[in-house]
Design a protein around this motif. Structure first.
Motif, short mmCIF file in Angstrom:
data_model
loop_
_atom_site.label_atom_id
_atom_site.label_comp_id
_atom_site.label_asym_id
_atom_site.label_seq_id
_atom_site.Cartn_x
_atom_site.Cartn_y
_atom_site.Cartn_z
N ALA A 56 44.42 82.15 81.73
CA ALA A 56 43.55 82.12 82.91
C ALA A 56 42.72 80.84 82.85
O ALA A 56 41.91 80.65 81.95
N ALA A 57 42.95 79.94 83.79
CA ALA A 57 42.21 78.69 83.85
C ALA A 57 41.09 78.81 84.87
O ALA A 57 41.23 79.48 85.90
N GLN A 58 39.97 78.15 84.58
CA GLN A 58 38.82 78.16 85.48
C GLN A 58 38.26 76.75 85.56
O GLN A 58 37.94 76.15 84.55
N ILE A 59 38.18 76.23 86.77
CA ILE A 59 37.60 74.90 86.98
C ILE A 59 36.09 75.04 86.83
O ILE A 59 35.45 75.79 87.56
N ALA A 60 35.52 74.32 85.87
CA ALA A 60 34.08 74.43 85.59
C ALA A 60 33.27 73.41 86.37
O ALA A 60 32.05 73.46 86.36
N GLY A 61 33.92 72.50 87.01
CA GLY A 61 33.21 71.47 87.77
C GLY A 61 33.52 70.11 87.18
O GLY A 61 33.72 69.97 85.97
N GLY A 62 33.58 69.13 88.02
CA GLY A 62 33.90 67.79 87.54
C GLY A 62 35.28 67.75 86.93
O GLY A 62 36.25 68.18 87.53
N SER A 63 35.36 67.31 85.70
CA SER A 63 36.66 67.18 85.04
C SER A 63 36.82 68.17 83.90
O SER A 63 37.66 68.00 83.04
N THR A 64 36.04 69.25 83.89
CA THR A 64 36.09 70.24 82.82
C THR A 64 36.80 71.50 83.30
O THR A 64 36.52 72.00 84.39
N ILE A 65 37.72 71.99 82.47
CA ILE A 65 38.46 73.22 82.77
C ILE A 65 38.39 74.13 81.55
O ILE A 65 38.62 73.68 80.42
N PHE A 66 38.05 75.40 81.78
CA PHE A 66 38.08 76.40 80.73
C PHE A 66 39.39 77.16 80.82
O PHE A 66 39.81 77.54 81.91
#
Length: 76
Positions: A56-66
């Motif tokens: 499960a990927a989550q875009i955290a904002g900017g260029s960061t992905i969890f």
């Protein structure tokens, strides 16, 4: 009593979904160059292609992905 009663009702109705801290698995934090941030689907597909089930990927904002990886078979 005003806080306890709704809390108990919430728990009885199936609330409290445990997070990755309690269910096992791993979490990755990925940072990409601002102009080369892949989409969520691309990240999940790449991780799944590596043999990891249900990422499960989550875009955290900017260029960061969890990326959350559930506990896999054979992991302790």
């Amino acid at each position: 009593a005003l806080i306890i009663v709704p809390g108990i009702a919430f728990a009885v109705m199936g609330g409290f979904k445990p997070g990755i801290d309690f269910t096992g698995g791993s979490e990755l934090t990925l940072k990409f160059p601002e102009n080369k941030v892949p989409g969520r689907g691309e990240i999940e597909a790449a991780v799944a292609q590596a043999g990891i089930k249900d990422p499960a990927a989550q875009i955290a904002g900017g260029s960061t992905i969890f990326v959350r990886l559930p506990k896999q078979a054979g992991q302790n």
